[in-house]
Design a protein around this motif. Structure first.
Motif, PDB file in Angstrom:
ATOM      1  N   PRO A 218       9.511  -0.475  -5.157  1.00 13.70           N
ATOM      2  CA  PRO A 218       9.167   0.942  -5.267  1.00 13.70           C
ATOM      3  C   PRO A 218       8.293   1.410  -4.103  1.00 13.70           C
ATOM      4  N   LEU A 219       8.047   2.694  -4.093  1.00 15.27           N
ATOM      5  CA  LEU A 219       7.252   3.287  -3.018  1.00 15.27           C
ATOM      6  C   LEU A 219       5.887   2.617  -2.881  1.00 15.27           C
ATOM      7  N   ALA A 220       5.231   2.368  -4.017  1.00 13.98           N
ATOM      8  CA  ALA A 220       3.870   1.832  -3.979  1.00 13.98           C
ATOM      9  C   ALA A 220       3.817   0.476  -3.273  1.00 13.98           C
ATOM     10  N   ALA A 221       4.931  -0.254  -3.299  1.00  8.77           N
ATOM     11  CA  ALA A 221       4.939  -1.587  -2.688  1.00  8.77           C
ATOM     12  C   ALA A 221       5.605  -1.581  -1.315  1.00  8.77           C
ATOM     13  N   THR A 222       5.894  -0.392  -0.785  1.00  6.69           N
ATOM     14  CA  THR A 222       6.597  -0.315   0.493  1.00  6.69           C
ATOM     15  C   THR A 222       5.620  -0.431   1.657  1.00  6.69           C
ATOM     16  N   VAL A 223       5.777  -1.494   2.414  1.00 12.24           N
ATOM     17  CA  VAL A 223       4.918  -1.716   3.584  1.00 12.24           C
ATOM     18  C   VAL A 223       5.815  -1.949   4.795  1.00 12.24           C
ATOM     19  N   PRO A 224       5.264  -1.851   6.005  1.00 11.61           N
ATOM     20  CA  PRO A 224       6.101  -2.060   7.196  1.00 11.61           C
ATOM     21  C   PRO A 224       6.720  -3.451   7.206  1.00 11.61           C
ATOM     22  N   GLU A 225       7.819  -3.591   7.928  1.00 10.55           N
ATOM     23  CA  GLU A 225       8.465  -4.895   8.059  1.00 10.55           C
ATOM     24  C   GLU A 225       7.509  -5.869   8.714  1.00 10.55           C
ATOM     25  N   SER A 226       7.595  -7.133   8.288  1.00 13.00           N
ATOM     26  CA  SER A 226       6.583  -8.088   8.715  1.00 13.00           C
ATOM     27  C   SER A 226       6.994  -8.864   9.954  1.00 13.00           C
ATOM     28  N   VAL A 227       7.965  -8.360  10.713  1.00 15.89           N
ATOM     29  CA  VAL A 227       8.285  -9.008  11.977  1.00 15.89           C
ATOM     30  C   VAL A 227       7.647  -8.208  13.105  1.00 15.89           C
ATOM     31  N   GLU A 228       7.345  -8.897  14.179  1.00 11.25           N
ATOM     32  CA  GLU A 228       6.844  -8.173  15.334  1.00 11.25           C
ATOM     33  C   GLU A 228       8.043  -7.632  16.084  1.00 11.25           C
ATOM     34  N   SER A 229       8.056  -6.357  16.272  1.00 11.31           N
ATOM     35  CA  SER A 229       9.185  -5.740  16.954  1.00 11.31           C
ATOM     36  C   SER A 229       8.712  -4.417  17.519  1.00 11.31           C
ATOM     37  N   ASP A 230       9.339  -4.005  18.592  1.00  8.60           N
ATOM     38  CA  ASP A 230       8.953  -2.713  19.165  1.00  8.60           C
ATOM     39  C   ASP A 230       9.346  -1.566  18.241  1.00  8.60           C
ATOM     40  N   LEU A 231      10.121  -1.847  17.194  1.00 10.20           N
ATOM     41  CA  LEU A 231      10.499  -0.788  16.262  1.00 10.20           C
ATOM     42  C   LEU A 231       9.476  -0.608  15.144  1.00 10.20           C
ATOM     43  N   VAL A 232       8.689  -1.647  14.891  1.00  9.67           N
ATOM     44  CA  VAL A 232       7.710  -1.572  13.809  1.00  9.67           C
ATOM     45  C   VAL A 232       6.464  -0.841  14.317  1.00  9.67           C
ATOM     46  N   ALA A 233       5.981   0.106  13.517  1.00 15.09           N
ATOM     47  CA  ALA A 233       4.861   0.940  13.950  1.00 15.09           C
ATOM     48  C   ALA A 233       3.608   0.104  14.181  1.00 15.09           C
ATOM     49  N   VAL A 234       2.916   0.396  15.303  1.00 14.57           N
ATOM     50  CA  VAL A 234       1.659  -0.278  15.604  1.00 14.57           C
ATOM     51  C   VAL A 234       0.589   0.217  14.640  1.00 14.57           C
ATOM     52  N   ASP A 235       0.641   1.511  14.356  1.00 14.76           N
ATOM     53  CA  ASP A 235      -0.380   2.148  13.529  1.00 14.76           C
ATOM     54  C   ASP A 235       0.334   2.917  12.416  1.00 14.76           C
ATOM     55  N   PRO A 236       0.880   2.196  11.429  1.00 11.56           N
ATOM     56  CA  PRO A 236       1.749   2.864  10.460  1.00 11.56           C
ATOM     57  C   PRO A 236       1.000   3.797   9.514  1.00 11.56           C
ATOM     58  N   ALA A 237       1.632   4.901   9.193  1.00 13.32           N
ATOM     59  CA  ALA A 237       1.103   5.804   8.174  1.00 13.32           C
ATOM     60  C   ALA A 237       1.471   5.228   6.810  1.00 13.32           C
ATOM     61  N   PRO A 238       0.770   5.649   5.761  1.00 17.05           N
ATOM     62  CA  PRO A 238       1.171   5.179   4.429  1.00 17.05           C
ATOM     63  C   PRO A 238       2.597   5.653   4.123  1.00 17.05           C
ATOM     64  N   ALA A 239       3.333   4.838   3.387  1.00 19.76           N
ATOM     65  CA  ALA A 239       4.720   5.194   3.085  1.00 19.76           C
ATOM     66  C   ALA A 239       4.761   6.406   2.152  1.00 19.76           C
ATOM     67  N   THR A 240       5.652   7.342   2.457  1.00 17.41           N
ATOM     68  CA  THR A 240       5.871   8.466   1.549  1.00 17.41           C
ATOM     69  C   THR A 240       7.265   8.379   0.939  1.00 17.41           C
ATOM     70  N   LEU A 241       8.034   7.393   1.387  1.00 16.50           N
ATOM     71  CA  LEU A 241       9.383   7.193   0.875  1.00 16.50           C
ATOM     72  C   LEU A 241       9.617   5.681   0.898  1.00 16.50           C
ATOM     73  N   SER A 242      10.200   5.161  -0.168  1.00 21.44           N
ATOM     74  CA  SER A 242      10.473   3.721  -0.177  1.00 21.44           C
ATOM     75  C   SER A 242      11.658   3.430   0.737  1.00 21.44           C
ATOM     76  N   ARG A 243      11.834   2.158   1.069  1.00 20.80           N
ATOM     77  CA  ARG A 243      12.957   1.790   1.926  1.00 20.80           C
ATOM     78  C   ARG A 243      14.280   2.051   1.195  1.00 20.80           C
ATOM     79  N   ARG A 244      14.293   1.751  -0.108  1.00 18.85           N
ATOM     80  CA  ARG A 244      15.515   2.030  -0.873  1.00 18.85           C
ATOM     81  C   ARG A 244      15.738   3.536  -0.962  1.00 18.85           C
ATOM     82  N   GLY A 245      14.622   4.292  -1.006  1.00 11.32           N
ATOM     83  CA  GLY A 245      14.741   5.749  -1.020  1.00 11.32           C
ATOM     84  C   GLY A 245      15.380   6.247   0.263  1.00 11.32           C
ATOM     85  N   ALA A 246      14.977   5.663   1.398  1.00  7.87           N
ATOM     86  CA  ALA A 246      15.546   6.068   2.686  1.00  7.87           C
ATOM     87  C   ALA A 246      17.046   5.776   2.723  1.00  7.87           C
TER      88      ALA A 246
END
Lengths: 441, 220
Positions: A218-246
């Protein structure tokens, strides 16, 4: 998380020749190019990109191949004309099953439209790379980004021209056939290089998270992907949509576009659902009330041309045969239920009655023609003449139709007579036929 | 037909080269195992073999110079050469310049207009909505109740704008004998209204039911 620790981040060692130049460029970030910290969505990451990429990996080749098949289906009069070796192997487009062109072109247009939200989401997922600075660190990257520019440019170009063309907005001002065909090849060549380059990353990224788990997160448990990648946010905002929601948003978008458009070829109840399709409408309840491709008025068909003086002229066997409508109606009549399918993706299945083309060929003393050319009364117009191949003339359901759904053809549908050949692209089913020239073997 | 078949036969050296390039591409596609760590992919998003156990392998020779495996170069050059072959046909078209402009414009319109606009709009609205948490309403985030109908409506507008705005009206009339008028605009507006209404109802229900169980609202 076996892949935790693998990193897709560029490092100092990625600089190729001439490293000094790339580094110098890297130090001069122009104003307006956002910094890495500006990308804050916690959903961006290689897994999400890979999921969207795998949908496109399956879907886009279907769209490309059906498009190229349409080129083949145009038979001896393909558009554009000379394409060098850039076409599928030529073959005689079969007349059976009669729904083959309807299916193929329905897929081309319907699936193409449904992939619009997926393409947009895929581009969103990788857009930080567009603004990465320095833009390249090696010649390899330079070439790859050039190719990516062609990939993105061509897919957007194809979607834009396709969307405009099926809705009669010819604002682009160039030949749709030419532009859309060549755009497809630019896309194909860029795609064929993008896929092998990215396939290993895609596979690894897909394995980095479980789809099943994502669908339960669910949304509450949605955190950035745990791999280092140039696609993963350096300074991520809190999730407002779950990954399944996206994923649901993207899938829902595709479904929405599909519902709004595909009734134009699926027909039946779907016609009422596809309220935004200009070809989904049923003009009325009568036997001739199905979609028209070109009206008699715009083809400048006059009363005189289709009056009592109308004759069908058959040539080819060394003699000229002229038939009036009564004589045609006196010949053996054949009835067939056939779809007429347009390159624009819509189709309409009707019950046609008329004289078999092969009977007319026999009458012209060319019982086994190599080809035929059907000419319309229409003087101007790019489809006022259409070639047919041997098997298309000889197929049992290929007709010079005089009636539709048990009644006279309306003038918009080609009165006094029109061609209807199974699985032939719509525009080649010539209306207001004035002559058929059979070409002997 | 027969004439076309002749034309389709491989007769020029360029054709043969192109087919060979195609074969290489197909081979790369169907290769069963993933490319080795030193392979094609190790460029833009260069992954190290196993950074936790071994530091990055020193890069020298061709890779250090070019930035990727030689195959990467070959495949890209093949692709770019074939694209140049395509461009050779396009430049012969009467409106080739226009086609080129549209190609570039498509990228600019998406990357530098559409994307910044929707990203900025989303960020602004999210910012506004999350600024002042007030009592019960704040327990149910409103953002997606706004996002979803907006996205649905704008997606339909993006795909069907020529019909909605009546852009092809005259051509459509000549082709189909039907008029568009404001039919599609009206339908799109009705759909848009329905999306917002549905979203509003869903939001109202969530707000009404969230009072006792604030935790539930996060389970979207």
């Amino acid at each position: 998380m076996a892949d935790r620790g693998r990193h897709d981040l560029p490092t100092e060692q990625d600089y190729g020749f001439p490293a000094g130049l790339w580094r110098r460029v890297g130090r001069r970030r122009p104003p307006g190019v956002p910094s890495e910290r500006a990308w804050r969505s916690p959903l961006r990451g290689p897994w999400l990109t890979a999921v969207l990429g795998s949908v496109l990996l399956v879907g886009l080749p279907v769209v490309v191949v059906t498009g190229l098949l349409s080129y083949i289906a145009y038979g001896a009069a393909p558009r554009p004309g000379d394409v060098g070796f850039l076409h599928l192997p030529f073959f005689d487009w079969p007349t059976s099953p009669s729904w083959s062109y309807r299916l193929s072109q329905g897929l081309h247009v319907g699936l193409g439209l449904m992939l619009v939200p997926v393409v947009l989401a895929k581009l969103w997922s990788v857009i930080p790379r567009l603004f990465a600075w320095p833009p390249v660190r090696s010649v390899a990257q330079l070439l790859e980004r050039l190719s990516l520019g062609l990939l993105v440019g061509s897919i957007l170009f194809e979607l834009a021209t396709g969307v405009l063309n099926i809705q009669y907005d010819y604002v682009f001002g160039f030949s749709f056939y030419t532009a859309h065909y060549w755009g497809a090849w630019v896309f194909t060549f860029a795609f064929l290089v993008h896929v092998p380059i990215k396939l290993p990353v895609m596979r690894r990224s897909l394995r980095s998270r479980s789809l099943r788990t994502e669908l339960r997160t669910p949304l509450a448990a949605t955190v950035p992907e745990s791999v280092e990648s140039d696609l993963v946010a350096v300074d991520p905002a809190p999730a407002t949509l779950s990954r399944r929601g996206a994923l649901a948003v993207v899938g829902g978008g595709a479904l929405l576009v599909g519902l709004a458009s595909t009734g134009e070829t699926i027909g039946g109840f779907m016609r009422r659902v596809s309220v935004l399709s200009v070809r989904g409408r049923v003009p009325g309840g009568g036997p001739n009330d199905f979609q028209v491709n070109r009206t008699a008025v715009s083809a400048r068909i006059t009363d005189e041309q289709v009056g009592d003086g109308w004759r069908l002229t058959l040539t080819g066997g060394g003699l000229v045969v002229e038939l009036n409508r009564a004589e045609l109606l006196a010949m053996e009549q054949h009835t067939a239920v056939l779809p007429i399918a347009c390159v624009e993706g819509w189709s309409s299945t009707q019950t046609w009655t008329g004289v078999r083309l092969r009977d007319l060929a026999g009458l012209a003393k060319v019982p086994a023609p190599r080809a035929a050319v059907v000419t319309s009364l229409e003087i101007k117009g790019s489809f006022n003449r259409a070639p047919l191949q041997s098997h298309q003339v000889l197929a049992g359901d290929s007709l010079l139709a005089l009636k539709v759904n048990g009644t006279e053809l309306s003038r918009d549908h080609g009165y006094p007579a029109r061609v209807i050949v199974p699985a032939l692209p719509g525009v080649h089913n010539t209306k207001w036929v004035t002559s058929i020239a059979f070409v002997g073997a | 037909m027969t004439g076309r078949r002749d034309a389709s036969r491989l007769s020029r050296p360029g054709d043969i080269l192109a087919v060979l390039g195609g074969v290489v591409l197909v081979w790369l596609l169907v290769r069963p195992r993933p490319l080795p760590a030193t392979g094609l992919a190790e460029t833009v998003s260069a992954p190290a073999p196993e950074p936790t156990t071994s530091p990055r392998r020193p890069v020298g020779g061709f890779r250090g110079f070019y930035g990727a495996h030689p195959l990467h170069l070959l495949v890209l050059l093949a692709s770019l050469a074939l694209t140049a072959y395509v461009v050779g046909f396009v430049v012969r078209a009467p409106d080739s310049v226009r086609i080129g402009i549209w190609f570039v414009a498509a990228v600019v319109a998406h990357d530098l207009v559409l994307f910044p606009l929707y990203a900025l709009a989303d960020r602004s609205v999210s910012g506004l909505l999350s600024r002042r948490p007030r009592r019960r309403v704040a327990l149910v985030p409103a953002i997606n109740h706004l996002r979803l109908p907006v996205m649905a409506s704008l997606l339909l507008l993006l795909v069907f704008f020529p019909a909605i705005l009546g852009q092809g009206e005259a051509t459509y009339l000549r082709a189909s004998g039907l008029t568009e008028g404001s039919t599609y605009l009206a339908r799109w507006l009705l759909l848009t209204g329905a999306f917002f209404l549905l979203s509003a109802v869903a939001y109202a229900v969530r707000v009404a039911t969230s009072g006792s169980t604030p935790a539930a609202v996060h389970s979207a």
